[in-house]
Design a protein around this motif. Structure first.
Motif, mmCIF file in Angstrom:
data_model
loop_
_atom_site.group_PDB
_atom_site.id
_atom_site.type_symbol
_atom_site.label_atom_id
_atom_site.label_comp_id
_atom_site.label_asym_id
_atom_site.label_seq_id
_atom_site.Cartn_x
_atom_site.Cartn_y
_atom_site.Cartn_z
ATOM 1 N N TYR A 123 -21.631 -21.602 -44.242
ATOM 2 C CA TYR A 123 -22.642 -22.363 -43.993
ATOM 3 C C TYR A 123 -22.632 -23.372 -45.229
ATOM 4 O O TYR A 123 -23.040 -24.418 -45.037
ATOM 5 C CB TYR A 123 -23.973 -21.629 -43.769
ATOM 6 C CG TYR A 123 -24.145 -20.430 -42.904
ATOM 7 C CD1 TYR A 123 -23.413 -20.610 -41.619
ATOM 8 C CD2 TYR A 123 -24.679 -19.310 -43.084
ATOM 9 C CE1 TYR A 123 -23.364 -19.684 -40.814
ATOM 10 C CE2 TYR A 123 -24.771 -18.260 -42.263
ATOM 11 C CZ TYR A 123 -24.071 -18.267 -40.901
ATOM 12 O OH TYR A 123 -24.279 -17.337 -40.133
ATOM 13 N N VAL A 124 -22.625 -22.786 -46.746
ATOM 14 C CA VAL A 124 -22.950 -23.698 -47.555
ATOM 15 C C VAL A 124 -21.636 -24.789 -47.573
ATOM 16 O O VAL A 124 -22.003 -25.878 -48.150
ATOM 17 C CB VAL A 124 -22.828 -22.825 -48.936
ATOM 18 C CG1 VAL A 124 -22.632 -23.562 -50.197
ATOM 19 C CG2 VAL A 124 -23.884 -21.959 -48.923
ATOM 20 N N ALA A 126 -19.725 -26.103 -45.284
ATOM 21 C CA ALA A 126 -20.313 -27.018 -44.421
ATOM 22 C C ALA A 126 -21.552 -27.985 -44.657
ATOM 23 O O ALA A 126 -21.443 -29.123 -44.618
ATOM 24 C CB ALA A 126 -20.456 -26.403 -43.000
ATOM 25 N N MET A 127 -22.584 -27.300 -45.181
ATOM 26 C CA MET A 127 -23.840 -28.150 -45.385
ATOM 27 C C MET A 127 -23.417 -29.093 -46.529
ATOM 28 O O MET A 127 -23.886 -30.013 -46.965
ATOM 29 C CB MET A 127 -24.966 -27.195 -45.479
ATOM 30 C CG MET A 127 -25.379 -26.700 -44.335
ATOM 31 S SD MET A 127 -26.967 -25.983 -44.517
ATOM 32 C CE MET A 127 -26.428 -24.412 -45.042
ATOM 33 N N SER A 128 -22.710 -28.198 -47.753
ATOM 34 C CA SER A 128 -22.576 -29.263 -48.880
ATOM 35 C C SER A 128 -21.630 -30.349 -48.735
ATOM 36 O O SER A 128 -21.848 -31.357 -49.356
ATOM 37 C CB SER A 128 -21.771 -28.440 -50.015
ATOM 38 O OG SER A 128 -20.402 -27.969 -49.447
ATOM 39 N N ILE A 130 -21.851 -32.289 -45.891
ATOM 40 C CA ILE A 130 -22.919 -33.158 -45.100
ATOM 41 C C ILE A 130 -23.939 -33.679 -46.048
ATOM 42 O O ILE A 130 -24.073 -34.886 -46.223
ATOM 43 C CB ILE A 130 -23.248 -32.365 -43.751
ATOM 44 C CG1 ILE A 130 -22.290 -31.934 -42.945
ATOM 45 C CG2 ILE A 130 -24.484 -33.326 -43.138
ATOM 46 C CD1 ILE A 130 -22.851 -31.227 -41.877
ATOM 47 N N PHE A 131 -24.480 -32.733 -46.816
ATOM 48 C CA PHE A 131 -25.620 -33.309 -47.309
ATOM 49 C C PHE A 131 -25.686 -33.395 -48.913
ATOM 50 O O PHE A 131 -26.341 -34.054 -49.528
ATOM 51 C CB PHE A 131 -26.914 -32.058 -47.438
ATOM 52 C CG PHE A 131 -27.324 -31.727 -45.798
ATOM 53 C CD1 PHE A 131 -28.245 -32.636 -45.326
ATOM 54 C CD2 PHE A 131 -26.950 -30.559 -45.372
ATOM 55 C CE1 PHE A 131 -28.523 -32.311 -44.005
ATOM 56 C CE2 PHE A 131 -27.325 -30.395 -43.962
ATOM 57 C CZ PHE A 131 -28.238 -31.083 -43.464
ATOM 58 N N SER A 177 -28.362 -19.820 -47.389
ATOM 59 C CA SER A 177 -27.282 -20.673 -47.774
ATOM 60 C C SER A 177 -27.946 -21.979 -47.833
ATOM 61 O O SER A 177 -27.644 -22.755 -48.644
ATOM 62 C CB SER A 177 -26.479 -20.675 -46.452
ATOM 63 O OG SER A 177 -25.776 -19.296 -46.417
ATOM 64 N N VAL A 178 -29.215 -22.256 -46.947
ATOM 65 C CA VAL A 178 -29.979 -23.486 -47.199
ATOM 66 C C VAL A 178 -30.673 -23.369 -48.327
ATOM 67 O O VAL A 178 -30.600 -24.437 -49.046
ATOM 68 C CB VAL A 178 -30.982 -23.674 -45.782
ATOM 69 C CG1 VAL A 178 -31.772 -25.030 -46.229
ATOM 70 C CG2 VAL A 178 -30.288 -23.788 -44.662
ATOM 71 N N ILE A 181 -28.170 -25.000 -51.094
ATOM 72 C CA ILE A 181 -28.011 -26.158 -51.077
ATOM 73 C C ILE A 181 -29.165 -26.982 -51.839
ATOM 74 O O ILE A 181 -28.905 -27.984 -52.475
ATOM 75 C CB ILE A 181 -27.901 -26.824 -49.632
ATOM 76 C CG1 ILE A 181 -26.430 -26.297 -48.808
ATOM 77 C CG2 ILE A 181 -27.904 -28.080 -49.351
ATOM 78 C CD1 ILE A 181 -25.135 -26.602 -49.683
ATOM 79 N N GLN A 185 -29.669 -29.526 -55.219
ATOM 80 C CA GLN A 185 -30.004 -30.940 -55.184
ATOM 81 C C GLN A 185 -31.219 -30.968 -56.403
ATOM 82 O O GLN A 185 -31.594 -32.070 -56.794
ATOM 83 C CB GLN A 185 -30.830 -31.215 -53.584
ATOM 84 C CG GLN A 185 -29.751 -31.496 -52.421
ATOM 85 C CD GLN A 185 -30.388 -31.713 -51.382
ATOM 86 O OE1 GLN A 185 -31.280 -30.847 -50.757
ATOM 87 N NE2 GLN A 185 -29.957 -32.737 -50.744
ATOM 88 N N SER A 249 -20.052 -25.629 -53.168
ATOM 89 C CA SER A 249 -18.879 -25.301 -52.425
ATOM 90 C C SER A 249 -17.969 -24.464 -53.161
ATOM 91 O O SER A 249 -16.932 -23.833 -52.790
ATOM 92 C CB SER A 249 -17.965 -26.309 -51.538
ATOM 93 O OG SER A 249 -17.794 -27.487 -52.554
#
Length: 320
Positions: A123-124, A126-128, A130-131, A177-178, A181, A185, A249
């Motif tokens: 999850y991380v 993929a999200m890292s 994107i975000f 995981s969120v 992220i 930030q 990541s």
């Protein structure tokens, strides 16, 4: 618990501890501390409610944290923390994840619950991308996916494994995981501020929930509940600092080491004997983690500060 001093670059030394290397080390240490905390929580949740555990563990953490928060500006620093929206989101995610973990572990063996959390690095990653706009090359994606194959081997998924407690654990792993992220930030926020927000929110949640299932703890259990918070505090500090020093990541795949500790602590404290599939999966997970670690050492030359890493190796996704 203010920011750790940044190691000075040494061109005369044959080895310099880069931010990425230190970040990896802190993530590994943080996961070990979290695993100790989880084993203690698994034992205590058999006698006390999730609300009680949240309340007392958070109280223990706040007692230790108070002088560090005062040194870093106290109430003023909290009121003027940057990115208030993200701070509130992180608080909500942190409290929810803790509650989901203890909820899941009250129904499932420790190793099973922790293994479901090992889907987190996927999850991380993929999200890292994107975000956080982190560049994840094919080799690192391959290593992360190989590690996930190890998790699948351990889980041996079937219709019987996807029970209600399992879905709770899977949801908790996604929330965690969120949280990673969002923490990345907020890497410009003081460590003590991040910890006060998340610990204080867990304390308030526990204060609301605990009276409904209150059981007066024995002196020994009270000490263990308080210690639970202290261990979790230092684990959070290590993970938060790790995410400030290195890309999410890169360091989050070391969450896979959780499985190793789950097997060890499950055997020692709960008499759980690991299956052969667990051992095979663990070996694959360890191999994928070592690949990422040694590859990162070749991507950033020794003695080069992380801020200059992109100039030395343009494909390095580290952000200042």
């Amino acid at each position: 618990m203010s920011s750790l001093p940044r190691p000075a670059a040494s061109h005369s030394s044959s080895f310099a501890l880069s931010g990425t290397t230190l970040g990896i080390g802190l993530m590994v240490l943080g996961i070990l501390l979290y695993s100790i905390n989880d084993a203690m929580g698994k034992w205590l949740v058999g006698a006390y409610s999730v609300g009680m555990i949240l309340l007392v563990r958070s109280l223990g953490a706040l007692i230790v944290l108070a002088p560090f928060a005062h040194r870093d500006g106290g109430i003023g620093a909290l009121l003027h923390a940057p990115h208030r929206g993200l701070q509130l989101l992180r608080v909500a995610l942190s409290t929810t994840e803790i509650g989901f973990f203890y909820w899941a572990v009250s129904y499932m063996p420790l190793a099973d619950t922790m293994t479901y959390y090992l889907a987190g690095p996927i999850y991380v990653a993929a999200m890292s991308a994107i975000f956080l706009k982190e560049k994840i090359d094919g080799a690192r994606w391959a290593a992360i996916l190989v590690g996930f194959v190890g998790v699948i081997i351990v889980l041996n998924p079937s219709s019987s494994t996807l029970s209600w407690p399992a879905l709770i654990a899977i949801t908790g792993s996604f929330v965690y995981s969120v949280l990673m992220i969002v923490t990345r930030q907020l890497r410009g926020t003081a460590d003590s501020t991040l910890l006060v927000f998340s610990t204080g929110a867990a304390f308030l949640a526990g204060a609301v929930l605990a009276p409904f299932q209150w059981v007066t703890p024995t002196p020994r259990d009270l000490a263990l509940l308080l210690l639970l918070g202290v261990v979790a505090l230092f684990a959070s500090f290590c993970v938060n600092r790790s995410l400030k020093l290195a890309p999410a990541s890169v360091v989050v795949p070391y969450q896979y080491t959780m499985l190793i500790w789950a097997v060890i602590f499950g055997y020692i404290f709960f008499n759980d004997t690991p299956k052969m599939s667990v051992l095979i999966g663990a070996a694959i997970i360890i191999a994928s983690g070592l690949f990422i670690f040694f590859r990162e050492q070749t991507r950033t030359p020794p003695g080069v500060p992380d801020e200059l890493a992109e100039e030395v190796a343009p494909s390095n996704p580290a952000q200042p």
